[in-house]
Structures are given as structure tokens and as C-alpha cells.
Design an enzyme around this catalytic site. Structure first.
Site, PDB file in Angstrom:
ATOM      1  N   HIS A  53       0.852  -1.187   0.000  1.00  9.41           N
ATOM      2  CA  HIS A  53       0.000   0.000   0.000  1.00  9.41           C
ATOM      3  C   HIS A  53       0.890   1.239   0.000  1.00  9.41           C
ATOM      4  CE1 HIS A  53      -4.024  -1.719   1.637  1.00  9.41           C
ATOM      5  NE2 HIS A  53      -3.381  -2.635   0.934  1.00  9.41           N
ATOM      6  N   GLU A  55       0.800   3.973   1.783  1.00  3.98           N
ATOM      7  CA  GLU A  55       1.211   4.443   3.101  1.00  3.98           C
ATOM      8  C   GLU A  55       2.354   3.603   3.679  1.00  3.98           C
ATOM      9  OE1 GLU A  55      -3.394   4.804   3.161  1.00  3.98           O
ATOM     10  OE2 GLU A  55      -1.873   3.622   2.108  1.00  3.98           O
ATOM     11  N   CYS A  83      -6.693   2.292   5.130  1.00  5.70           N
ATOM     12  CA  CYS A  83      -7.361   1.056   5.524  1.00  5.70           C
ATOM     13  C   CYS A  83      -6.914   0.677   6.946  1.00  5.70           C
ATOM     14  CB  CYS A  83      -7.001  -0.048   4.531  1.00  5.70           C
ATOM     15  SG  CYS A  83      -5.282  -0.625   4.703  1.00  5.70           S
TER      16      CYS A  83
END
Length: 161
Positions: A53, A55, A83
Site C-alpha cells: 500500500h 502508506e 485502511c
């Protein structure tokens, strides 16, 4: 353009690069003392791992650049609401403030579906929702519109003799 918009634009450029590579367009930057110290973009399909992801990638690069896992002087800018996995990483890294653009009604864990930052963990990042919301949402909407169009064309081509 505000300082926050400048950093979100950097995250949007990363999201666009993900889209060009066929990835869901999510981009992220980590900022410390007015400088970008970590950049990341969604690469789950390319790297074939659920951990890729934007991040996670940006936090990892920031930790490496700053020489430690505590990012308490850092802010994170991401085009899509984090998420649960990414919200957990943000908490564990001690990120000061999270700025995100588009809400994620399916997996958003900073207010849309649940807010993990409200749970009694030892660190609570500040959250700024909706920074450049339209631009961040538009890139996602366009990506999925094109994906559906391509899938429809592929199904049609598979049926035709």
C-alpha cells in the site's frame, strides 16, 4: 496553493503513476520539517503482495531516511483514506497528522467505516479529512470507469466469433 495542497499534489502525482501502471491510484508522502522524506504508491498487483500500500511504502522510506521508526515529527498525506493495516502502521509510527483526500466507504479506518484513531491506543494522530477531495476522488472514479470499460470490451471480444 497552501502548503498542505502542495504535498497532496505530490501524492496525487504518485497516484497517477500507479494508475498508469494499472494499479489502483493511491499515492502518499510523508513530510518532516517541510520536506518530503518518504514517498509511496499502491503496487499490490505489481509486487504481488497485500502489503504494498502507498502508506506502508512511504512510512518505510521515511523511517529509513530519518534513521528510526518513530515519525512523531512527521505528517502523512494520502489520496485515499487509510485502511485498517495502514491506520495501524500510522499509529505505530507515531505520525503526527494524517491528511487524506477521498473517503473510503469500503475500508476507510479513519472515520468512514470505523475510526481506529479513536481507539484507546497509546498514540492518536490528528486527522484532516477531505483535503483536495474532488481531485483525489476523480482519479479513482476515472480509473475504475476505464477498468470496467476494458473488462466489458474483453468479455464482448471473448464472445464474438
Amino acid at each position: 496553493m497552501t502548503e498542505q495542497e502542495k504535498y497532496m499534489r505530490a501524492a496525487l502525482r504518485l497516484a497517477k503513476k500507479s494508475a498508469e501502471e494499472g494499479e489502483v491510484p493511491v499515492g502518499c508522502v510523508v513530510v518532516c520539517d517541510g520536506k518530503i522524506v518518504g514517498r509511496g504508491r499502491n503496487r499490490r498487483e505489481t509486487k504481488k503482495t497485500a502489503l504494498s500500500h502507498a502508506e506502508i511504502e512511504a512510512i518505510g522510506k521515511a523511517c529509513k531516511k530519518l534513521g528510526g521508526w518513530r515519525l512523531h515529527r512527521c505528517d502523512l498525506y494520502v489520496t485515499l483514506e487509510p485502511c485498517p493495516m495502514c491506520a495501524g502502521a500510522i499509529i505505530n509510527a507515531r505520525i503526527k497528522t494524517v491528511y487524506y483526500g477521498a473517503d473510503d466507504r469500503k475500508a476507510g479506518s479513519c472515520g468512514s467505516l470505523i475510526n481506529l484513531f479513536d481507539v484507546a491506543y497509546n498514540h492518536k494522530p490528528k486527522t484532516v479529512r477531505g483535503l483536495m477531495r474532488d481531485e483525489c476522488a476523480d482519479i479513482l472514479t476515472e480509473f475504475f470507469r476505464e477498468l470496467r470499460k476494458k473488462r466489458k470490451e474483453a468479455r464482448k471480444a471473448a464472445v464474438e466469433p
